[in-house]
Scaffold this motif. Sequence first.
Motif, PDB file in Angstrom:
ATOM      1  N   ARG A 108      44.059  50.530  11.926  1.00 42.98           N
ATOM      2  CA  ARG A 108      44.211  50.993  13.299  1.00 42.98           C
ATOM      3  C   ARG A 108      45.610  51.580  13.508  1.00 42.98           C
ATOM      4  O   ARG A 108      45.770  52.594  14.193  1.00 42.98           O
ATOM      5  CB  ARG A 108      43.957  49.833  14.259  1.00 42.98           C
ATOM      6  CG  ARG A 108      43.829  50.276  15.690  1.00 42.98           C
ATOM      7  CD  ARG A 108      43.196  49.206  16.542  1.00 42.98           C
ATOM      8  NE  ARG A 108      41.750  49.189  16.429  1.00 42.98           N
ATOM      9  CZ  ARG A 108      40.991  48.238  16.970  1.00 42.98           C
ATOM     10  NH1 ARG A 108      41.547  47.228  17.596  1.00 42.98           N
ATOM     11  NH2 ARG A 108      39.683  48.297  16.868  1.00 42.98           N
ATOM     12  N   ARG A 126      46.010  55.197  12.732  1.00 38.78           N
ATOM     13  CA  ARG A 126      45.305  56.106  13.642  1.00 38.78           C
ATOM     14  C   ARG A 126      44.470  57.175  12.933  1.00 38.78           C
ATOM     15  O   ARG A 126      44.648  58.369  13.167  1.00 38.78           O
ATOM     16  CB  ARG A 126      46.287  56.800  14.603  1.00 38.78           C
ATOM     17  CG  ARG A 126      47.067  55.819  15.435  1.00 38.78           C
ATOM     18  CD  ARG A 126      47.855  56.501  16.534  1.00 38.78           C
ATOM     19  NE  ARG A 126      48.454  55.493  17.409  1.00 38.78           N
ATOM     20  CZ  ARG A 126      47.776  54.875  18.385  1.00 38.78           C
ATOM     21  NH1 ARG A 126      46.539  55.173  18.630  1.00 38.78           N
ATOM     22  NH2 ARG A 126      48.382  53.960  19.123  1.00 38.78           N
ATOM     23  N   ASN A 182      40.889  59.260  12.136  1.00 31.31           N
ATOM     24  CA  ASN A 182      39.626  59.502  12.836  1.00 31.31           C
ATOM     25  C   ASN A 182      38.447  59.485  11.863  1.00 31.31           C
ATOM     26  O   ASN A 182      37.301  59.673  12.262  1.00 31.31           O
ATOM     27  CB  ASN A 182      39.664  60.790  13.669  1.00 31.31           C
ATOM     28  CG  ASN A 182      39.963  62.012  12.818  1.00 31.31           C
ATOM     29  OD1 ASN A 182      40.142  61.881  11.603  1.00 31.31           O
ATOM     30  ND2 ASN A 182      40.021  63.172  13.433  1.00 31.31           N
ATOM     31  N   ILE A 229      37.102  57.189   8.219  1.00 27.70           N
ATOM     32  CA  ILE A 229      37.347  56.203   7.162  1.00 27.70           C
ATOM     33  C   ILE A 229      36.417  56.524   5.998  1.00 27.70           C
ATOM     34  O   ILE A 229      35.227  56.780   6.202  1.00 27.70           O
ATOM     35  CB  ILE A 229      37.072  54.761   7.647  1.00 27.70           C
ATOM     36  CG1 ILE A 229      38.199  54.295   8.560  1.00 27.70           C
ATOM     37  CG2 ILE A 229      36.950  53.810   6.462  1.00 27.70           C
ATOM     38  CD1 ILE A 229      38.060  52.857   8.992  1.00 27.70           C
ATOM     39  N   ASN A 252      34.794  50.780  14.512  1.00 29.46           N
ATOM     40  CA  ASN A 252      34.099  52.028  14.211  1.00 29.46           C
ATOM     41  C   ASN A 252      33.825  52.892  15.450  1.00 29.46           C
ATOM     42  O   ASN A 252      33.169  53.913  15.358  1.00 29.46           O
ATOM     43  CB  ASN A 252      32.798  51.755  13.434  1.00 29.46           C
ATOM     44  CG  ASN A 252      31.936  50.736  14.130  1.00 29.46           C
ATOM     45  OD1 ASN A 252      32.312  50.228  15.201  1.00 29.46           O
ATOM     46  ND2 ASN A 252      30.788  50.431  13.552  1.00 29.46           N
ATOM     47  N   ASN A 284      34.601  55.682  17.935  1.00 29.53           N
ATOM     48  CA  ASN A 284      35.336  56.951  17.815  1.00 29.53           C
ATOM     49  C   ASN A 284      35.850  57.199  16.397  1.00 29.53           C
ATOM     50  O   ASN A 284      36.889  57.799  16.204  1.00 29.53           O
ATOM     51  CB  ASN A 284      36.529  57.001  18.779  1.00 29.53           C
ATOM     52  CG  ASN A 284      36.087  56.804  20.192  1.00 29.53           C
ATOM     53  OD1 ASN A 284      35.047  57.298  20.603  1.00 29.53           O
ATOM     54  ND2 ASN A 284      36.871  56.058  20.945  1.00 29.53           N
ATOM     55  N   LEU A 285      35.138  56.665  15.437  1.00 30.78           N
ATOM     56  CA  LEU A 285      35.592  56.797  14.061  1.00 30.78           C
ATOM     57  C   LEU A 285      34.391  57.195  13.208  1.00 30.78           C
ATOM     58  O   LEU A 285      33.326  56.616  13.348  1.00 30.78           O
ATOM     59  CB  LEU A 285      36.125  55.435  13.596  1.00 30.78           C
ATOM     60  CG  LEU A 285      37.132  55.412  12.471  1.00 30.78           C
ATOM     61  CD1 LEU A 285      38.433  56.066  12.900  1.00 30.78           C
ATOM     62  CD2 LEU A 285      37.399  53.974  12.064  1.00 30.78           C
ATOM     63  N   GLN A 286      34.565  58.194  12.362  1.00 32.33           N
ATOM     64  CA  GLN A 286      33.486  58.591  11.466  1.00 32.33           C
ATOM     65  C   GLN A 286      33.631  57.813  10.159  1.00 32.33           C
ATOM     66  O   GLN A 286      34.699  57.842   9.544  1.00 32.33           O
ATOM     67  CB  GLN A 286      33.558  60.095  11.194  1.00 32.33           C
ATOM     68  CG  GLN A 286      32.542  60.583  10.194  1.00 32.33           C
ATOM     69  CD  GLN A 286      31.119  60.338  10.675  1.00 32.33           C
ATOM     70  OE1 GLN A 286      30.758  60.724  11.784  1.00 32.33           O
ATOM     71  NE2 GLN A 286      30.317  59.676   9.857  1.00 32.33           N
TER      72      GLN A 286
END
Lengths: 390, 339
Positions: free
Chosen positions: A216, A219, A221, A223, A245, A247-249
């Motif tokens: 985190r 930062r 966007n 993983i 997860n 807002n995270l692809q």
Amino acid sequence: MRQTILSASVIAAMLFCAGVQAQSDPIKIGVVTPLSGTYAGIGQQVKWGLDLATKEINASGGIAGRKVELIYEDEEANPAVAVQKAEKLLQVSKVDFLTGTVNSGSTLAVGQVAERNNRLASTTVSFADSITADKCSPNMFRVNARAGMQSAALAEWLAKAKPNANVYYLGPDYEMGRSTVAAFKAAAEAKGAKTAGEVFAPLDNKDYSPYFGQIRGARPNVIYTSVAGNDTVRLMTQMAEFGLNRNLQVLGASGTVTSQNLAAIGKAADGFVTGVGYSTTIDNPINKKFVADFEAAYKAQPDLYGADSYGLMYFYKAAVEKAKSTDTDKVREAMRGLQWDTPQGTKTMRAGDHQAMQDMYAVQVNDGKFVIVGKVDADAAIGPDTCTKF
Amino acid sequence: MGEFSRPASSKQINSLRLLAVLFFAISCVFAFIATVVEDVFFLRLATEAMIFGGLALSVDLLLGITGLLPLGQALFFGFGAYAAALILKNWTVSIWLVLLACMLSSALVGLVAGLIAIRSKGVYFALISFGLAQVVSKIVFNTVELGASDGIIGVPNAQILPGLSSGQPTVFFLFALMFIALVYSLLNYLMKTPYGRQLIAIKANEHRVAFLGFNTWRFKLSAFVLAASIAGTSGALYPMLRGFVSPELMFFQVSGNAIINVIVGGTGTLIGPLYGSALLTGLRSVVGSFTPHHQLVIGVLFMIVVILFPRGIIGYLAPMLDRRCQKGQGTVQQEARGG
């Protein structure tokens, strides 16, 4: 007089039979694959794929008029066993062709046995790049997509879907885990992705939360992970519990989320994207028929191993019929540059390194199913030919 | 219990010698027949059995003679295999130099491992030897320079004499057979020396040996180093036969199979482990072709042998043979021995 005619015709009949016999001797294909142990699940798909194709080929007249016979040997995913079994198939059963190996160690070792016995071999599963790169062999052909092609497909999709990706890498701390991460990192950076950081957790890690703070803090966007099996189950459910997860692809290697662990991950797997060479939803008539026949015969869905193994039989058939012989040198010549049809579309065997070229797909998990979200043409995915041995 | 307290066991040695001669005679006949019918596979499988027979001999030296259970003997076997593969690929293809280098270097590795493992006794020794092998195999598994999980392929054939190489099935089988005969004779001879009797005494009662004024630690360590060297040199033959090495050669499966070979053949008989190795290598190969449940078959067989013949096949046959001989020869020999 009648006696002589009778005996003459008997002799003629016998000669005829002998001639037919020689002509219709089956073509023997040796399959050295793990039927027991950790990789037995993959070996099962290999067997189903080969069996289904062989049944079809035999029903439609065989290869160049000869029936095909498959001879299986269990290699326990151990190169030392695989080599012994391969020698047995070549020297005792006198097979014309070898296939089936799963782990790359076995594939490389069996390739060497084939080379020293002047026979041809093929893998339908191993994806280590080295098999058709620095450790390539003139007697080894690979019909499935290699790791580099999977990375290329995924990186291509990433560049389109998230043009300014900031990627964090999380892998299992062992050689394969690290090299998979390194390969994708190189492919993604070449397409303009930035690297936020990377961390390696031990294999069989129980608790991933200590890494979440670092992730985190960086930062990202996106993983990318190369964990597999039950590690994926824990990683993904824990990420969902911590809300990481959002807002995270999440991206991963082709073995990260499979039909085997998908059910255990459940909803936490939704949105996950990977690059693969096969999906049951590929839209072409051969694949539709293949999936339907496969499900009817084995009450299970084919995965990429089943599909690639199925395609291999048609590759060998095309090569032998083009060479009009099972002679090693002639078949090898025929295999080079050969194009053939498979459930994954038309594949081309690249002559320079014996790596099959095929269209690659980015697939996304959606409600417990893999959906194709992107496609990369064979030429863009294959990467340079680095084999210098032949 | 056991051989130590019973001088009459010299009788048993006689029938064991007979069985040993029989083993090597059968091997030679096999080599002749296989060469005549131009077989390749079974000759090379038999060569592999010989190589694993060397590993079994090293396990028997520890388990059957000295009374130490080595659960990680594959460490030295694998070390020798990797060392030989690297030497063959990079420096020399002379089999003599390779074997010499592997013999010395694996003895050195055995010394280091022995200093760690021999400090402990019984089950602790077994676990430490197991742990050492696990640690080293994991390191090899993750070392890119050693080929990591894929191992090393492309190991060239070793040259025995100009014109004779490990690539010729008959030649290499006979070479491996000669090597094993040499190791067997050496161990057999050692057992007749005071040194060998010390080892047997340690197995029978270690405390008493210490009370008699002997340093048992030194004897155990030397036996461990010797076993490591034998295992390493046997391992060095593996890449010459198969042309590759992989980390699986150091895994527990190899150590475990070696122990099974020893127990099925006859612990402490020296020739038993060779019979066990030949028998089980053959069985594993043949049974595996018929059923994927071959591990199960071997496991059941192992249990049957342990229950019916706790001393192993040779441990069962040898005394029986002795009784036969005794009937024939009467007591002449016994008197001669007694005097």
